[in-house]
Scaffold this active site. Sequence first.
Site, short mmCIF file in Angstrom:
data_model
loop_
_atom_site.label_atom_id
_atom_site.label_comp_id
_atom_site.label_asym_id
_atom_site.label_seq_id
_atom_site.Cartn_x
_atom_site.Cartn_y
_atom_site.Cartn_z
N LYS A 166 -6.66 30.98 -19.57
CA LYS A 166 -6.46 29.79 -19.39
C LYS A 166 -8.35 29.45 -20.29
O LYS A 166 -9.14 30.34 -19.74
CB LYS A 166 -6.63 29.36 -17.84
N LYS A 219 -2.86 29.12 -22.77
CA LYS A 219 -3.08 28.14 -22.70
C LYS A 219 -4.96 27.81 -22.67
O LYS A 219 -5.85 28.31 -22.30
CB LYS A 219 -3.39 27.38 -21.09
ZN LIG Z 1 -8.07 22.92 -11.58
#
Ligand SMILES: [Zn+2]
Length: 335
Positions: free
Chosen positions: A205, A258
């Site tokens: 992420k 992501k």
């Molecule tokens: Zn968070």
Amino acid sequence: MNSHLTGQFPNYRPRRLRQTPALRRLVSETQLNVSQLVLPLFARSGRKIRQPVNAMPGVFQLSPDEVLREAARVHELGVPGVLLFGIPDKKDEKASGAYARNGIVQQTVRLLKKELPELLVITDVCLCEYMSHGHCGIVHQSKGGAKILNDPSLKILARTAASHAESGADIIAPSDMMDGRVRAIRAELDKNGFTDTPIMSYAAKFASAFYGPFREAAESAPKFGDRRSYQMDAANANEALREVALDIQEGADMVMVKPALAYLDLIHRVKSEFGYPTAAYAVSGEHAMIKAAAANGWIDERAVTLESLLAMRRAGADILITYAAADVAGWLNGK
Ligand SMILES: [Zn+2]
């Protein structure tokens, strides 16, 4: 091109296989199916509340009854799962709303599992929505500035995950990016008898500007500083693979990249390297860009949305988390 993989012109003419829709379909390498879609939903307390999120047309903060309505609608269209975020009434410095027995996510999960037992309910596990400061972990303030503490945050994350499982969540999805969280969560789930509850980790992420509109949706913008001390640097691909490896070693059953569209190289590398079920999260900024350009008549919303998701599939994603899941399901169902 003079490759050993192909014939040469004029023997090989790629256009032969592009002549009709039936031929093109026959040799299509990548399929987009409703069964691959997951719709993120934002739950807040109340009844009959549908509060629009400005920068994300078609996305709302919903009271639990409205979450149920939305989930039932997309489930009817064949979308197998939803990813649930919670917006609590009160925030504090211990994120107590994250693991409260009657917290917003816990209540909503119970309602969804009662009414739609077949729907996969995935819960986002993080602390930022529940912290008054908006960071994903416990903050220690000192003269040198604020520090996000890793290890003390793990306990709260694990406790949150267990409370989601206890409420009936089918899949736990930690998004905080603290080191060691998957191991802590796996241990806590197992200790509480949830050995069969899978973990889908936000493994790679990135600290991304594409998250802008989400922070309004989840009311989770940090009050100071940014998330660069825990989310990843957009420049780093090898490190992303190490993050994924670590999460898998710690017990992740599925891994996520992501954002999605700007990180297709990583979706590809993660899928080829590990072969684990891989999710791509088409984030709020990706959604907002398509919606804004389409609203201006500059692009074809349907064509661009489908092409983007197909690109994520082509890169290697098995699971597509997208705010457009309902529209996409309708399009794929021929509506
Ligand atoms: Zn968070």
